[in-house]
Structure formats: structure tokens, C-alpha cells
Design a protein around this motif. Structure first.
Motif, short mmCIF file in Angstrom:
data_model
loop_
_atom_site.label_atom_id
_atom_site.label_comp_id
_atom_site.label_asym_id
_atom_site.label_seq_id
_atom_site.Cartn_x
_atom_site.Cartn_y
_atom_site.Cartn_z
N VAL A 106 81.96 -16.86 33.72
CA VAL A 106 81.97 -15.40 33.78
C VAL A 106 80.97 -15.00 34.87
O VAL A 106 79.79 -15.33 34.80
CB VAL A 106 81.57 -14.77 32.43
N HIS A 107 81.47 -14.32 35.88
CA HIS A 107 80.66 -13.98 37.05
C HIS A 107 79.78 -12.77 36.73
O HIS A 107 80.03 -11.63 37.18
CB HIS A 107 81.56 -13.71 38.26
N THR A 108 78.72 -13.02 35.98
CA THR A 108 77.91 -11.93 35.43
C THR A 108 77.08 -11.21 36.47
O THR A 108 76.51 -10.15 36.18
CB THR A 108 76.98 -12.49 34.33
N ARG A 109 76.98 -11.76 37.68
CA ARG A 109 76.22 -11.08 38.72
C ARG A 109 77.01 -9.94 39.36
O ARG A 109 76.46 -9.12 40.09
CB ARG A 109 75.78 -12.06 39.80
N GLU A 110 78.30 -9.90 39.08
CA GLU A 110 79.14 -8.83 39.63
C GLU A 110 78.99 -7.57 38.79
O GLU A 110 78.70 -7.63 37.59
CB GLU A 110 80.60 -9.27 39.65
N GLU A 111 79.22 -6.43 39.40
CA GLU A 111 79.16 -5.16 38.67
C GLU A 111 80.24 -5.12 37.60
O GLU A 111 80.01 -4.64 36.48
CB GLU A 111 79.33 -4.00 39.66
N PHE A 112 81.42 -5.63 37.95
CA PHE A 112 82.53 -5.75 36.99
C PHE A 112 82.92 -7.24 36.95
O PHE A 112 83.79 -7.68 37.71
CB PHE A 112 83.72 -4.89 37.42
N PRO A 113 82.26 -8.01 36.08
CA PRO A 113 82.46 -9.48 36.10
C PRO A 113 83.91 -9.89 35.89
O PRO A 113 84.63 -9.30 35.09
CB PRO A 113 81.59 -9.96 34.93
N ALA A 144 91.19 -14.27 26.66
CA ALA A 144 90.13 -13.33 27.04
C ALA A 144 90.72 -12.13 27.78
O ALA A 144 90.28 -10.99 27.60
CB ALA A 144 89.08 -14.03 27.90
N ALA A 145 91.74 -12.39 28.61
CA ALA A 145 92.38 -11.30 29.34
C ALA A 145 93.22 -10.44 28.41
O ALA A 145 93.16 -9.20 28.46
CB ALA A 145 93.24 -11.88 30.46
N ARG A 146 94.01 -11.06 27.54
CA ARG A 146 94.91 -10.31 26.65
C ARG A 146 94.13 -9.47 25.62
O ARG A 146 94.52 -8.36 25.31
CB ARG A 146 95.83 -11.28 25.89
N VAL A 147 93.02 -10.04 25.13
CA VAL A 147 92.30 -9.37 24.04
C VAL A 147 91.26 -8.38 24.57
O VAL A 147 91.14 -7.27 24.05
CB VAL A 147 91.62 -10.42 23.13
N TYR A 148 90.54 -8.78 25.60
CA TYR A 148 89.40 -7.96 26.03
C TYR A 148 89.61 -7.26 27.38
O TYR A 148 88.77 -6.45 27.79
CB TYR A 148 88.14 -8.83 26.10
N GLY A 149 90.71 -7.57 28.06
CA GLY A 149 91.00 -6.88 29.32
C GLY A 149 90.09 -7.26 30.45
O GLY A 149 89.91 -6.49 31.41
N ILE A 150 89.49 -8.47 30.40
CA ILE A 150 88.61 -8.92 31.47
C ILE A 150 89.45 -9.40 32.65
O ILE A 150 90.41 -10.15 32.47
CB ILE A 150 87.71 -10.07 30.99
N ARG A 151 89.09 -8.98 33.83
CA ARG A 151 89.90 -9.32 35.00
C ARG A 151 89.75 -10.79 35.36
O ARG A 151 88.68 -11.39 35.19
CB ARG A 151 89.54 -8.42 36.18
N THR A 152 90.83 -11.39 35.85
CA THR A 152 90.82 -12.79 36.26
C THR A 152 90.93 -12.93 37.78
O THR A 152 90.94 -14.04 38.29
CB THR A 152 91.98 -13.55 35.61
N CYS A 153 91.02 -11.82 38.50
CA CYS A 153 91.08 -11.87 39.95
C CYS A 153 89.68 -11.70 40.53
O CYS A 153 88.78 -11.19 39.86
CB CYS A 153 92.01 -10.80 40.50
N SER A 154 89.51 -12.11 41.78
CA SER A 154 88.20 -12.03 42.43
C SER A 154 88.15 -10.93 43.47
O SER A 154 87.26 -10.92 44.33
CB SER A 154 87.86 -13.37 43.08
#
Length: 603
Positions: A106-113, A144-154
Motif C-alpha cells: 500500500v503506497h502510503t506516501r501518496e496522498e491517495f494511496p 480490497a478493490a471490490r470492498v473498500y474501493g482502493i485504487r489499483t492504478c498508479s
């Protein structure tokens, strides 16, 4: 070096920590060790006291030694690992068949990881894993994407909103790039996703079940089936939980089994109280003591991955040294335990059983592997009258079609095994047309020209160079040797038709029995050079044709062709990409992505 000179050199050893390097008569590194006090440790090898067979065999080969003084023993441990990787000494215990298992990052350093799968660990995000033993990282990321809507693109997210991609419309992403959610809302979702990746599956299972039931009621049975499969996967993961193990404990459980000549190491990996899987490693016993050898193995293992919170083992270790080394590497405390009772003892017994069972089954395989590698190298030295043991063998091949996209390959075998980090590729620069002789000459001139320069550190001197071909190819390469004044490197060629071996020492070819492991080693080396050259050629050929193929698609101009090339690299990867992956490329919207996908489907 004479024994008198060696004894005088021993007297000059310092009372300092450091690394010592044992060399044979040809100057080859045969053993690397670390010492708390160099003077005491190195002198032990030359005492007349009885030694284990492996140690005595190594001592009998020592013609010289060198050493490097380090500030502390921890620095010596790190430097020892570096030198073992570099020299792969014959008498060190080596980590073989290692592979880097995948982690979820999880790229936590990003504003929107965003979330991704990686095999490389760095201090730039939060990692979960390693995942082994049939666990699919891709499926976990999908949940993680289906349930929490976290993006998988960079894709980079700036102040200007982008067009929401297909994942948003499928409910798999909150689309922060399109400003469809606030920073605070996305951060809350990330926190819940981190908890899920840490092993708390209950919320995810509940949400997936609700969605599955809704799709079933709406008679969207394919979607309902997908969600049921994800629920089954999470259920299987949940069954790996060790009930008596705290959820905040990440532990590796180590055990070693040995018969005096061969050994096996087994590790059980637990993360967040979940059993992630196990791994067994075949080993040859090194020339060092058991504690020293196992410490060396652990530093090799953890060189490419972080230490866990806890190491559980039944083997003697220098605990304080390993703790300091781990703290320096990971910046956190390492606990080392040797349990007598309880669940940790049960796990240790399980690891010990795994190690013993693997050793019992693997002894014949390890011996066979030695026949194919180290023993085959020793036999080659005898059969071909080589001047030295061919520890580092290099082989070259040329690939092209009608003189177009000419490339050369260099593959390296160390102690009879592929050493892929050392492989090199060459683009032919000076040869016109399809002239393999001239191309091979150019490649060898460029490669051998690095000897004696600062680049020899990256391109070490080989012991043996193998050429694919007969006497003609051998003579062509020998000319390069003579022109550059190269000496001390053996040169042979392997003719494919009759599998004859030609050397520079005799006019007649040498025929090796087709069942002989020495010949099979040369064949593996030759075939690997050919495979590597063909792979590089196809890569260049695809890239060269990429732009011309894409020109036929309406709406794909020069800028978009370049963006696709930068993203995917080859036409094959563009052809395999789905609409979501294509539309994630800058300048390629969903409509154009579908047009590109349709074009390739109709080819």
C-alpha cells in the motif's frame, strides 16, 4: 605462497573484527568468514587439531588469505554476506533455489494511496506478506478493490480532475483522480483496507456476502458467483489462523536438519497470527561451524526481505549480533525465542519435521544436482585439460533475421549453475548484414576489452569461455584473444551437429559421452545463451514494429503511440492488456481503449 610466508602473515593479523577471505593456488576465493577477533579466528584453521572433513578439505586448498578490518562485528556480518554473494565460494553454505515471494504494498506516501503487488521491499509504503503456499495476491488485491474501493492504478492525481475509468463504474474504485470522493473519505477506506490486509477478514466477508446476495436477487448470477469465490478464498485464509498466536505477532520459525554432508533448512512464516506457508531449502554443509554457517544463511535470506518481529528457532545463534544486525537493517527490535512448551514449540517441532522429511527425500536430488554442477565442472577441467577449475563460465550467441536487429547474448554459469544477475545483452553496432562471425567478434571485443579496467568489477574475468560452433568460430574468437593480449582464460567451442568440443590445445575434437554430465553442462550453457539471445531479439523486433502497427488504429497519433510504448514496451503486452489497463494510459480514454482492444481481437 609458501608455508613460511603464510605463517609470517598469520602473525600480522589484528585483534579486530572483520572478514577473512581464503584463496586457493589459482587465486579463487574458496571461503569467506567473519570474525569477532580476526587473529584468533583465522589462526584456528591452521592449528594441527583435528577438524571436520569439510573444514580440513578447505584448509588443504588454502594457498593464501586476505582480510578486511571492520568497525564492529555487525559490519563484518554484513560485509561477509556481500562477499558471499559476489564470490559464491565453494566451501561456504549458500542459499540456493531462493525466490522472492510476492508482497502486497500500500503506497502510503501518496496522498491517495494505491495498492499493488511487488517482490521488492523498500521503505516507501506498508507491506503485507510474504504470500506463499497457494495464496493469490491478485485475489486479495481484488477483494480490497471490490470492498473498500482502493485504487489499483498508479496514475498521478493532481488538482485537475481526470475522467473516471471503468473501475469506478464497476464499483471497484472511489475514483479520487476524478474527484468523486474526498480525501478524508478515501483515507478512512485505506485504514479499513489496511486492517483487512493485516488479517481482519470479518468485515470484508460480511460486505462481500451482502453484495453476493444482492446480485443473486437481481439475477446477475455471474457477478454473484465471482463474489462467492472471493468469500471462499477469505474463508480458506481464515482457516490458517493459529488460534493461540497473538494477531500482532509476525514470526518466522526456523529449523535445520543435517546428515553431516548435506543439510536442509525449513521455515514456517506467520504474519498477523496467520500461517502464510512454509519453504524448504537444500544446502551443502559449509566449512564453518554450525552456528556460523546458519548465521550466514540467515543474513543471505533476509538480505532481500525485512526481518519479522520474532525469530523462533532451536539452533544456536549469536542472538545479540543478529538483533543488532536486524535493528540496523529494519530499525526495529528483533525477538529471538527458543520455546520449550506451548504453540510456539509446536510450530518449531513442525518446522523440524519438515526439515528432516525434506532432507530424507532430497539427499539423492542434492547429490544429482552436484553431479550436474560442481562435479561436472571438475570433470570438464579433466576432460578438456583446462588450466583451472571453470568456476565462472561464459557463453555467447548471436541472433538476427536477415541481418536486421542483430543482438548478442552473454550468459554466465557459476559452479555449473545459471547466474542470471551476471547475464548481459549486446546490440551489434558495427557489422553490416547477417555476418555472425563478425558479430561474435564485435561482442567478444567489447566484453574482453573491459578486463583490466574499472569495469572489471561488474564484468569479472571468466575462467572459461564457450562458443557455439566448430573450429571456425573458435579460431575467430582466438583472434580476438590474441589481438587484445588476453591470457589466463580457457576457450572452447561446442559444435552442435555432433556435439564435438574443440579446444585451443589440440587439433582434433574431443568427443564426450552423451550421457556425461560434463557434456550436458556445456549443452545447457549453449542452449541458455541461445534462449537469451532470441528473447532479446524478439523484444527489440517487437519494439521496432510497435509504432507501425498502431498507426493503423484510428485516433492513435504519435503522442498516444509513444505513451502506449512507454507504458507497455512490447506489442504483445498491448495486445494482452484489457480495456481498463489501456484506458489508464495518459491520453487514452475508455472509448479509444475499446477501439484498440477490438482492433487486436480482430487481427
Amino acid at each position: 605462497m609458501s608455508q613460511n610466508v603464510l605463517r609470517e602473515k598469520l602473525k600480522l593479523l589484528p585483534d579486530s573484527p572483520g572478514v577473512y577471505i581464503m584463496l586457493d593456488a589459482s587465486g579463487t576465493v574458496i571461503y569467506v568468514g567473519k570474525a569477532r577477533v580476526l587473529k584468533n579466528r583465522v589462526r584456528q584453521y591452521f592449528h594441527s587439531s583435528p577438524k571436520p572433513e569439510k573444514v580440513q578439505a578447505m584448509v588443504d586448498c588454502i594457498a593464501d588469505f586476505s582480510y578486511v578490518v571492520t568497525p564492529t562485528e555487525v559490519d563484518a556480518l554484513a560485509l561477509e554476506n556481500t562477499y558471499i554473494k559476489k564470490y559464491k565460494p565453494k566451501y561456504n553454505i549458500l542459499l540456493k533455489d531462493d525466490k522472492n515471494y510476492p508482497y502486497i504494498k500500500v503506497h502510503t506516501r501518496e496522498e491517495f494511496p494505491h495498492i499493488s503487488i511487488t517482490r521488492r521491499i523498500a521503505k516507501d509504503g506498508k507491506y503485507f506478506g510474504p504470500f506463499m503456499g497457494g495464496v493469490s495476491c491478485k485475489e486479495i488485491v481484488d477483494v480490497a478493490a471490490r470492498v473498500y474501493g482502493i485504487r489499483t492504478c498508479s496514475v498521478a492525481i493532481g488538482s485537475k480532475p481526470k475522467k473516471a475509468c471503468l473501475d469506478y463504474h464497476l464499483g471497484r474504485c472511489l475514483a479520487p483522480c476524478a474527484q468523486e470522493c474526498t480525501r478524508e473519505e478515501y483515507a478512512r477506506r485505506v485504514e479499513r483496507a489496511l486492517s483487512f490486509l493485516g488479517g481482519n477478514y470479518e468485515e470484508a466477508e460480511r460486505i462481500l456476502t451482502e453484495k453476493m446476495q444482492r446480485f443473486a436477487e437481481e439475477e446477475q448470477f455471474e457477478l454473484a458467483l465471482e463474489y462467492r469465490n472471493r468469500i471462499s478464498m477469505l474463508s480458506a485464509l481464515g482457516k490458517r489462523r493459529i488460534t493461540a498466536m497473538p494477531r500482532d505477532v509476525d514470526a518466522d520459525i526456523w529449523a535445520i536438519a543435517s546428515n553431516g554432508l548435506y543439510a536442509s533448512v525449513s521455515v514456517l512464516v506467520t504474519r498477523g497470527g496467520l500461517m502464510q506457508g512454509s519453504r524448504n531449502f537444500p544446502l551443502e554443509e559449509g566449512a564453518g561451524e554450525r552456528e556460523e554457517s546458519f548465521m550466514s544463511f540467515l543474513t543471505q535470506y533476509y538480505a532481500s526481505r525485512p526481518f519479522p518481529h520474532e525469530i523462533i528457532c532451536g539452533v544456536g545463534l549469536d542472538d545479540e549480533l543478529l538483533r543488532v544486525y536486524a535493528f540496523r537493517k529494519n530499525g526495529r527490535q528483533l525477538f529471538i525465542t527458543r520455546p520449550k512448551t506451548g504453540v510456539k514449540r509446536e510450530l518449531l517441532d513442525m518446522a523440524q519435521k519438515n526439515a528432516q522429511e525434506y532432507l530424507d527425500k532430497a539427499i539423492s536430488a542434492i547429490a544429482h544436482r552436484n553431479d550436474m554442477t560442481v562435479n561436472a565442472c571438475e570433470r570438464l577441467q579433466t576432460l578438456l585439460s583446462l588450466s583451472r577449475y571453470p568456476k565462472r563460465m561464459e557463453c555467447y550467441d548471436i541472433s538476427n533475421i536477415s541481418g536486421v536487429d542483430k543482438v548478442g547474448s552473454m550468459v554466465v554459469f557459476t559452479d555449473g549453475e545459471p547466474d542470471k544477475v551476471q547475464y548481459r545483452r549486446f546490440r551489434i553496432k558495427t557489422v553490416e548484414g547477417a555476418n555472425d562471425f563478425a558479430s561474435l567478434k564485435e561482442v567478444l571485443t567489447r566484453r574482453l576489452g573491459k578486463l583490466g579496467t574499472q569495469e572489471e568489477e561488474r564484468f569479472p574475468r571468466p575462467d572459461l569461455i564457450v562458443i557455439d560452433g566448430g573450429k571456425g568460430q573458435l579460431s575467430s574468437v582466438k583472434e580476438v584473444f590474441d589481438e587484445l593480449g588476453v591470457t589466463g582464460i580457457d576457450l572452447v567451442s561446442l559444435a552442435k551437429r555432433e556435439e564435438e568440443v574443440f579446444t585451443c590445445y589440440q587439433d582434433e575434437s574431443i568427443r564426450i559421452n552423451h550421457r556425461d554430465y560434463a557434456l550436458k553442462l556445456l549443452q545447457r550453457l549453449r542452449d541458455e545463451a541461445h534462449r537469451f539471445a532470441i528473447t532479446y531479439f524478439r523484444s527489440l523486433h517487437n519494439k521496432r514494429n510497435l509504432a507501425s502497427v498502431l498507426r493503423e488504429i484510428e485516433g492513435v497519433g504519435e503522442r498516444k503511440r509513444k505513451a502506449l510504448m512507454d507504458k507497455f514496451g512490447t506489442i504483445d503486452k498491448i495486445m494482452r492488456a484489457d480495456v481498463a489497463q489501456l484506458s489508464a494510459v495518459e491520453g487514452i480514454g475508455e472509448e479509444l481503449a475499446r477501439r484498440i482492444k477490438t482492433y487486436f481481437e480482430e487481427l
